[in-house]
Design a protein around this motif. Structure first.
Motif, mmCIF file in Angstrom:
data_model
loop_
_atom_site.group_PDB
_atom_site.id
_atom_site.type_symbol
_atom_site.label_atom_id
_atom_site.label_comp_id
_atom_site.label_asym_id
_atom_site.label_seq_id
_atom_site.Cartn_x
_atom_site.Cartn_y
_atom_site.Cartn_z
ATOM 1 N N ASN A 1 0.834 -1.192 0.000
ATOM 2 C CA ASN A 1 0.000 0.000 0.000
ATOM 3 C C ASN A 1 0.873 1.248 0.000
ATOM 4 O OD1 ASN A 1 -2.546 -1.484 0.332
ATOM 5 N ND2 ASN A 1 -1.761 -1.958 2.378
ATOM 6 N N LEU A 2 0.746 2.053 -1.036
ATOM 7 C CA LEU A 2 1.483 3.310 -1.141
ATOM 8 C C LEU A 2 0.571 4.412 -0.615
ATOM 9 C CD1 LEU A 2 3.007 2.813 -4.718
ATOM 10 C CD2 LEU A 2 3.858 1.975 -2.503
ATOM 11 N N ASN A 3 0.767 4.761 0.645
ATOM 12 C CA ASN A 3 -0.221 5.553 1.373
ATOM 13 C C ASN A 3 0.116 7.022 1.524
ATOM 14 O OD1 ASN A 3 -1.912 3.322 1.833
ATOM 15 N ND2 ASN A 3 -0.784 2.735 3.681
ATOM 16 N N ASN A 4 1.235 7.474 0.943
ATOM 17 C CA ASN A 4 1.591 8.884 1.076
ATOM 18 C C ASN A 4 2.233 9.364 -0.211
ATOM 19 O OD1 ASN A 4 2.017 11.439 2.169
ATOM 20 N ND2 ASN A 4 2.939 10.679 4.060
ATOM 21 N N THR A 5 2.202 10.666 -0.427
ATOM 22 C CA THR A 5 2.800 11.268 -1.609
ATOM 23 C C THR A 5 4.266 10.865 -1.705
ATOM 24 O OG1 THR A 5 1.297 13.149 -1.433
ATOM 25 C CG2 THR A 5 3.272 13.444 -2.788
ATOM 26 N N ALA A 6 4.687 10.428 -2.887
ATOM 27 C CA ALA A 6 6.057 9.916 -3.017
ATOM 28 C C ALA A 6 6.536 10.041 -4.456
ATOM 29 C CB ALA A 6 6.127 8.458 -2.565
ATOM 30 N N THR A 7 7.868 9.981 -4.595
ATOM 31 C CA THR A 7 8.516 9.970 -5.909
ATOM 32 C C THR A 7 9.523 8.828 -5.940
ATOM 33 O OG1 THR A 7 8.294 12.366 -6.180
ATOM 34 C CG2 THR A 7 9.943 11.265 -7.537
ATOM 35 N N TYR A 8 9.465 8.043 -7.012
ATOM 36 C CA TYR A 8 10.393 6.925 -7.206
ATOM 37 C C TYR A 8 11.044 7.054 -8.588
ATOM 38 C CZ TYR A 8 7.635 4.992 -3.367
ATOM 39 O OH TYR A 8 6.986 4.811 -2.173
ATOM 40 N N LEU B 1 6.747 9.094 -10.929
ATOM 41 C CA LEU B 1 7.810 8.187 -11.336
ATOM 42 C C LEU B 1 8.726 8.893 -12.326
ATOM 43 C CD1 LEU B 1 5.685 4.966 -12.031
ATOM 44 C CD2 LEU B 1 6.896 5.559 -9.919
ATOM 45 N N ASN B 2 10.031 8.830 -12.052
ATOM 46 C CA ASN B 2 11.026 9.359 -12.983
ATOM 47 C C ASN B 2 11.610 8.234 -13.826
ATOM 48 O OD1 ASN B 2 11.077 12.215 -12.335
ATOM 49 N ND2 ASN B 2 11.886 11.596 -10.345
ATOM 50 N N GLY B 3 10.803 7.270 -14.160
ATOM 51 C CA GLY B 3 11.217 6.121 -14.952
ATOM 52 C C GLY B 3 9.984 5.383 -15.431
ATOM 53 N N ALA C 1 -5.248 6.939 -6.780
ATOM 54 C CA ALA C 1 -4.810 8.316 -6.577
ATOM 55 C C ALA C 1 -3.963 8.705 -7.786
ATOM 56 C CB ALA C 1 -4.006 8.437 -5.282
ATOM 57 N N PRO C 2 -3.768 10.005 -8.030
ATOM 58 C CA PRO C 2 -3.065 10.432 -9.242
ATOM 59 C C PRO C 2 -1.662 9.828 -9.355
ATOM 60 C CG PRO C 2 -4.170 12.295 -8.218
ATOM 61 C CD PRO C 2 -4.297 11.153 -7.259
ATOM 62 N N LEU C 3 -1.344 9.367 -10.571
ATOM 63 C CA LEU C 3 -0.048 8.770 -10.864
ATOM 64 C C LEU C 3 0.518 9.472 -12.088
ATOM 65 C CD1 LEU C 3 2.100 6.545 -10.404
ATOM 66 C CD2 LEU C 3 0.720 5.060 -11.847
ATOM 67 N N THR C 4 1.741 9.983 -11.965
ATOM 68 C CA THR C 4 2.380 10.718 -13.057
ATOM 69 C C THR C 4 3.681 10.033 -13.436
ATOM 70 O OG1 THR C 4 1.437 12.802 -12.250
ATOM 71 C CG2 THR C 4 3.249 12.956 -13.827
ATOM 72 N N VAL C 5 3.827 9.738 -14.725
ATOM 73 C CA VAL C 5 5.066 9.158 -15.257
ATOM 74 C C VAL C 5 5.794 10.272 -15.991
ATOM 75 C CG1 VAL C 5 6.068 7.361 -16.714
ATOM 76 C CG2 VAL C 5 3.949 6.914 -15.466
#
Length: 219
Positions: free
Chosen positions: A66-73, A91-93, A107-111
């Motif tokens: 579960n990815l429960n907080n704002t994050a960048t990978y 995601l930077n990949g 939740a919003p996902l940006t590539v």
């Protein structure tokens, strides 16, 4: 983890019926792009509750995550298990749900960058992605569905906008099957980009609701 401020990898394994919860932020402080790998056979799953900022990829091998907080990978690859995106994630990949993964995007996902979303790419994959929020793929990044051999891969969209700035290919690999089913929301390749359905194999686009905006197609 290896030497201080050096390249390393963080591995989380949970084989317990109890949840493994990480409330602190996971942040790269080394010289390399260190990956985070999560695996487990237990029913408890893994909760990532911190505001993670990682240059390395997030790898999911098995279990419930579960990815429960704002994050960048630095990218995302999963080979199995269930992954729930419950907070805005960047995601930077590449984004690669693969194998027997079930990916729930709630939740919003940006590539970011010219990176591809590739759903089902390894031989014999059985991959499902449920889209219930915005997915934005920037800078020419493509959406590829069932791009490997002997694959069955599907997307089910109920809400949000799935915007790919490059071509969208539904069904591409040898002896494979790709299905995009839209029940709500909008599927929208960027103006001027192609949508290929059954490019080299079986591709199916089911429109039961929502909108599909296409300016250039190859059915």
């Amino acid at each position: 983890f290896g030497a201080t401020n050096g390249a390393s990898e963080l591995i989380l394994i949970n084989n317990s019926a109890n949840a493994l919860t990480v409330n602190s932020a996971i942040i790269n402080n080394g010289t390399g792009a260190e990956p985070l790998t999560i695996a487990g056979t237990g029913a408890g799953g893994v909760n990532l509750n911190g505001t993670n900022l990682m240059g390395g990829r997030l790898y999911i091998d098995s279990g419930t995550v579960n990815l429960n907080n704002t994050a960048t990978y630095g990218g995302f690859t999963s080979y199995g298990g269930t992954v729930n995106v419950a907070a805005a994630t960047s995601l930077n990949g590449t984004l690669i749900p693969d194998g027997t993964t079930v990916l729930n995007i709630n939740a919003p996902l940006t590539v970011l960058g010219a990176n591809t979303v590739n759903i089902g790419q390894t031989a014999n994959a059985r991959t499902l992605v449920n889209v219930n929020a915005n997915v934005i793929v920037t800078n020419g990044g493509r959406l590829m569905l069932a791009s490997g051999t002997d694959i069955a891969a599907a997307v089910r969209q109920t809400a949000g906008i799935f915007l790919s700035s490059g071509n969208t290919v539904i069904g591409d690999g040898y002896r494979s099957w790709g299905n995009y089913r839209i029940e709500g929301g909008t599927l929208a390749p960027t103006l001027g980009q192609e949508m290929n359905i059954g490019y080299r194999v079986t591709g199916v686009l089911d429109i039961l609701g929502g909108s599909v905006l296409v300016s250039n197609n190859n059915f």
